[in-house]
Design an enzyme around this catalytic site. Structure first.
Site, PDB file in Angstrom:
ATOM      1  N   LYS A  11       0.929  -1.142   0.064  1.00 25.97           N
ATOM      2  CA  LYS A  11       0.210  -0.010  -0.053  1.00 25.97           C
ATOM      3  C   LYS A  11       0.763   1.325  -0.072  1.00 25.97           C
ATOM      4  O   LYS A  11       2.035   1.141   0.230  1.00 25.97           O
ATOM      5  CB  LYS A  11      -0.915  -0.200   1.267  1.00 25.97           C
ATOM      6  CG  LYS A  11      -2.138  -1.159   1.056  1.00 25.97           C
ATOM      7  CD  LYS A  11      -2.900  -1.043   2.182  1.00 25.97           C
ATOM      8  CE  LYS A  11      -4.016  -2.385   2.083  1.00 25.97           C
ATOM      9  NZ  LYS A  11      -5.066  -2.212   3.126  1.00 25.97           N
ATOM     10  N   TYR A  51     -12.459  -2.616  -3.593  1.00 25.43           N
ATOM     11  CA  TYR A  51     -12.868  -2.895  -2.218  1.00 25.43           C
ATOM     12  C   TYR A  51     -14.676  -2.690  -2.236  1.00 25.43           C
ATOM     13  O   TYR A  51     -15.140  -2.225  -1.032  1.00 25.43           O
ATOM     14  CB  TYR A  51     -12.473  -1.663  -1.287  1.00 25.43           C
ATOM     15  CG  TYR A  51     -10.980  -2.101  -0.968  1.00 25.43           C
ATOM     16  CD1 TYR A  51     -10.470  -3.133  -0.116  1.00 25.43           C
ATOM     17  CD2 TYR A  51      -9.999  -1.316  -1.331  1.00 25.43           C
ATOM     18  CE1 TYR A  51      -9.195  -3.522   0.009  1.00 25.43           C
ATOM     19  CE2 TYR A  51      -8.619  -1.384  -0.698  1.00 25.43           C
ATOM     20  CZ  TYR A  51      -8.274  -2.483  -0.039  1.00 25.43           C
ATOM     21  OH  TYR A  51      -7.052  -2.728   0.293  1.00 25.43           O
ATOM     22  N   PHE A  59     -15.726   3.450   7.218  1.00 29.39           N
ATOM     23  CA  PHE A  59     -14.188   3.588   6.862  1.00 29.39           C
ATOM     24  C   PHE A  59     -14.066   3.519   5.521  1.00 29.39           C
ATOM     25  O   PHE A  59     -12.923   4.016   4.715  1.00 29.39           O
ATOM     26  CB  PHE A  59     -13.293   2.490   7.586  1.00 29.39           C
ATOM     27  CG  PHE A  59     -13.461   1.090   7.347  1.00 29.39           C
ATOM     28  CD1 PHE A  59     -12.908   0.662   6.078  1.00 29.39           C
ATOM     29  CD2 PHE A  59     -14.232   0.482   8.239  1.00 29.39           C
ATOM     30  CE1 PHE A  59     -13.054  -0.730   5.637  1.00 29.39           C
ATOM     31  CE2 PHE A  59     -14.236  -1.118   7.621  1.00 29.39           C
ATOM     32  CZ  PHE A  59     -13.741  -1.624   6.601  1.00 29.39           C
ATOM     33  N   ARG A  87      -0.933 -14.919   3.988  1.00 26.74           N
ATOM     34  CA  ARG A  87      -1.739 -14.167   4.883  1.00 26.74           C
ATOM     35  C   ARG A  87      -0.968 -14.401   6.341  1.00 26.74           C
ATOM     36  O   ARG A  87      -1.176 -13.629   7.336  1.00 26.74           O
ATOM     37  CB  ARG A  87      -3.020 -14.737   4.880  1.00 26.74           C
ATOM     38  CG  ARG A  87      -3.568 -14.082   3.628  1.00 26.74           C
ATOM     39  CD  ARG A  87      -5.282 -14.690   3.575  1.00 26.74           C
ATOM     40  NE  ARG A  87      -5.973 -13.913   4.551  1.00 26.74           N
ATOM     41  CZ  ARG A  87      -6.668 -12.992   4.620  1.00 26.74           C
ATOM     42  NH1 ARG A  87      -6.485 -12.088   3.320  1.00 26.74           N
ATOM     43  NH2 ARG A  87      -7.442 -12.362   5.213  1.00 26.74           N
ATOM     44  N   THR A  93      -5.595  -8.192  10.162  1.00 25.72           N
ATOM     45  CA  THR A  93      -6.013  -6.922   9.472  1.00 25.72           C
ATOM     46  C   THR A  93      -5.535  -5.832  10.167  1.00 25.72           C
ATOM     47  O   THR A  93      -5.149  -4.796   9.693  1.00 25.72           O
ATOM     48  CB  THR A  93      -7.514  -6.956   9.052  1.00 25.72           C
ATOM     49  OG1 THR A  93      -7.894  -8.142   8.074  1.00 25.72           O
ATOM     50  CG2 THR A  93      -7.966  -5.752   8.433  1.00 25.72           C
ATOM     51  N   ASN A 114      -2.492  -0.595   6.972  1.00 23.55           N
ATOM     52  CA  ASN A 114      -2.051  -1.692   7.557  1.00 23.55           C
ATOM     53  C   ASN A 114      -0.926  -2.441   6.390  1.00 23.55           C
ATOM     54  O   ASN A 114      -0.780  -3.664   6.465  1.00 23.55           O
ATOM     55  CB  ASN A 114      -2.878  -2.925   7.748  1.00 23.55           C
ATOM     56  CG  ASN A 114      -3.873  -3.167   6.669  1.00 23.55           C
ATOM     57  OD1 ASN A 114      -3.544  -2.707   5.536  1.00 23.55           O
ATOM     58  ND2 ASN A 114      -5.001  -3.873   6.871  1.00 23.55           N
ATOM     59  N   HIS A 117      -2.112  -5.435   1.417  1.00 22.91           N
ATOM     60  CA  HIS A 117      -3.514  -6.212   0.924  1.00 22.91           C
ATOM     61  C   HIS A 117      -3.134  -7.581   0.478  1.00 22.91           C
ATOM     62  O   HIS A 117      -2.117  -7.705  -0.390  1.00 22.91           O
ATOM     63  CB  HIS A 117      -4.314  -5.487   0.008  1.00 22.91           C
ATOM     64  CG  HIS A 117      -5.407  -6.453  -0.505  1.00 22.91           C
ATOM     65  ND1 HIS A 117      -6.644  -6.886   0.136  1.00 22.91           N
ATOM     66  CD2 HIS A 117      -5.445  -7.133  -1.727  1.00 22.91           C
ATOM     67  CE1 HIS A 117      -7.446  -7.523  -0.436  1.00 22.91           C
ATOM     68  NE2 HIS A 117      -6.686  -7.939  -1.635  1.00 22.91           N
ATOM     69  N   GLU A 128      -8.447 -10.768  -8.635  1.00 26.87           N
ATOM     70  CA  GLU A 128      -7.520  -9.504  -8.353  1.00 26.87           C
ATOM     71  C   GLU A 128      -6.390  -9.503  -9.389  1.00 26.87           C
ATOM     72  O   GLU A 128      -6.032  -8.340  -9.869  1.00 26.87           O
ATOM     73  CB  GLU A 128      -7.099  -9.455  -6.907  1.00 26.87           C
ATOM     74  CG  GLU A 128      -8.470  -9.279  -5.915  1.00 26.87           C
ATOM     75  CD  GLU A 128      -7.930  -9.267  -4.657  1.00 26.87           C
ATOM     76  OE1 GLU A 128      -6.956  -9.561  -4.187  1.00 26.87           O
ATOM     77  OE2 GLU A 128      -8.941  -9.294  -3.884  1.00 26.87           O
TER      78      GLU A 128
HETATM   79  P1  CMP Z   1      -7.181  -4.946   3.498  1.00 26.71           P
HETATM   80  O1  CMP Z   1      -6.550  -6.250   3.839  1.00 26.71           O
HETATM   81  O2  CMP Z   1      -6.632  -4.350   2.239  1.00 26.71           O
HETATM   82  O3  CMP Z   1      -8.747  -5.186   3.235  1.00 26.71           O
HETATM   83  C1  CMP Z   1      -9.690  -4.219   3.502  1.00 26.71           C
HETATM   84  C2  CMP Z   1      -8.983  -2.796   4.207  1.00 26.71           C
HETATM   85  O4  CMP Z   1      -9.841  -2.050   4.717  1.00 26.71           O
HETATM   86  C3  CMP Z   1      -8.268  -3.367   5.274  1.00 26.71           C
HETATM   87  O5  CMP Z   1      -6.943  -4.076   4.780  1.00 26.71           O
HETATM   88  C4  CMP Z   1      -7.801  -2.061   5.903  1.00 26.71           C
HETATM   89  O6  CMP Z   1      -6.882  -1.490   5.193  1.00 26.71           O
HETATM   90  C5  CMP Z   1      -9.498  -1.267   5.629  1.00 26.71           C
HETATM   91  N1  CMP Z   1     -10.168  -1.615   7.065  1.00 26.71           N
HETATM   92  C6  CMP Z   1     -10.598  -2.872   7.493  1.00 26.71           C
HETATM   93  N2  CMP Z   1     -11.304  -2.376   8.584  1.00 26.71           N
HETATM   94  C7  CMP Z   1     -11.197  -1.542   8.890  1.00 26.71           C
HETATM   95  C8  CMP Z   1     -11.761  -0.409   9.973  1.00 26.71           C
HETATM   96  N3  CMP Z   1     -12.421  -1.072  10.905  1.00 26.71           N
HETATM   97  N4  CMP Z   1     -11.372   0.805  10.029  1.00 26.71           N
HETATM   98  C9  CMP Z   1     -10.456   1.472   9.079  1.00 26.71           C
HETATM   99  N5  CMP Z   1     -10.145   0.764   8.119  1.00 26.71           N
HETATM  100  C10 CMP Z   1     -10.638  -0.677   8.064  1.00 26.71           C
END
Ligand code: CMP
Length: 135
Positions: A11, A51, A59, A87, A93, A114, A117, A128
């Site tokens: 990211k 997404y 969010f 993973r 996450t 985070n 992805h 994807e």
């Molecule tokens: P990713 O694995 O890319 O999949 C969905 C993304 O949404 C996740 O990583 C985070 O970047 C974001 N995300 C998931 N849960 C939350 C949350 N509770 N608040 C903010 N961002 C979130």
């Protein structure tokens, strides 16, 4: 053991912090093969499609903003059980819950930042890969 392909997006926050090499090294050290690699920027349209399953979450706008804030690195990784292996290396996450030793546990502090992805199933990985790399 089935050989699988998986897909990851390093990211914008990770690219900005110059963590691309560190993250790819972890996958390579594990024994996974980098099949495809690209540095690019994701459009808002593609980010929203990627997404879409989070479209109703509070969010969502912030997530789209974060994912389109700068360059990302896309990678296709291959190896035995690649989806679950990646993973495991990536971690939970929520960085606050990700175990130390995982990418998110070591480098991230709070959502949505985070760092990476990773596809969560063989179907998601193929969808994807198709979305981001085409054929
Ligand atoms: P990713 O694995 O890319 O999949 C969905 C993304 O949404 C996740 O990583 C985070 O970047 C974001 N995300 C998931 N849960 C939350 C949350 N509770 N608040 C903010 N961002 C979130």
């Amino acid at each position: 053991m089935a050989v699988e392909q998986t897909f990851v997006i390093i990211k914008p926050e990770a690219v900005e912090r110059r963590l691309t090499g560190e993250i790819l090294t972890r996958f390579e050290r594990k024994g996974l093969k980098i099949q495809r690699l690209a540095v690019t920027e994701i459009s808002k349209e593609v980010a929203k499609k990627h997404y879409a399953h989070h479209g109703d979450k509070p969010f969502f706008p912030h997530l789209i903003e974060a994912m389109t804030s700068g360059p990302v690195v896309l990678a296709v990784l291959e190896g035995d059980e690649a989806i679950s292996q990646v993973r495991n290396l990536v971690g939970a996450t929520d960085p606050a819950k990700a175990a130390p030793g995982t990418i998110r546990g070591d480098f991230a502090l709070r959502l949505p930042y985070n760092m990476i992805h990773a596809a969560d199933s063989p179907d998601a990985a193929q969808e994807e890969i198709q979305r981001f790399f085409g054929n």
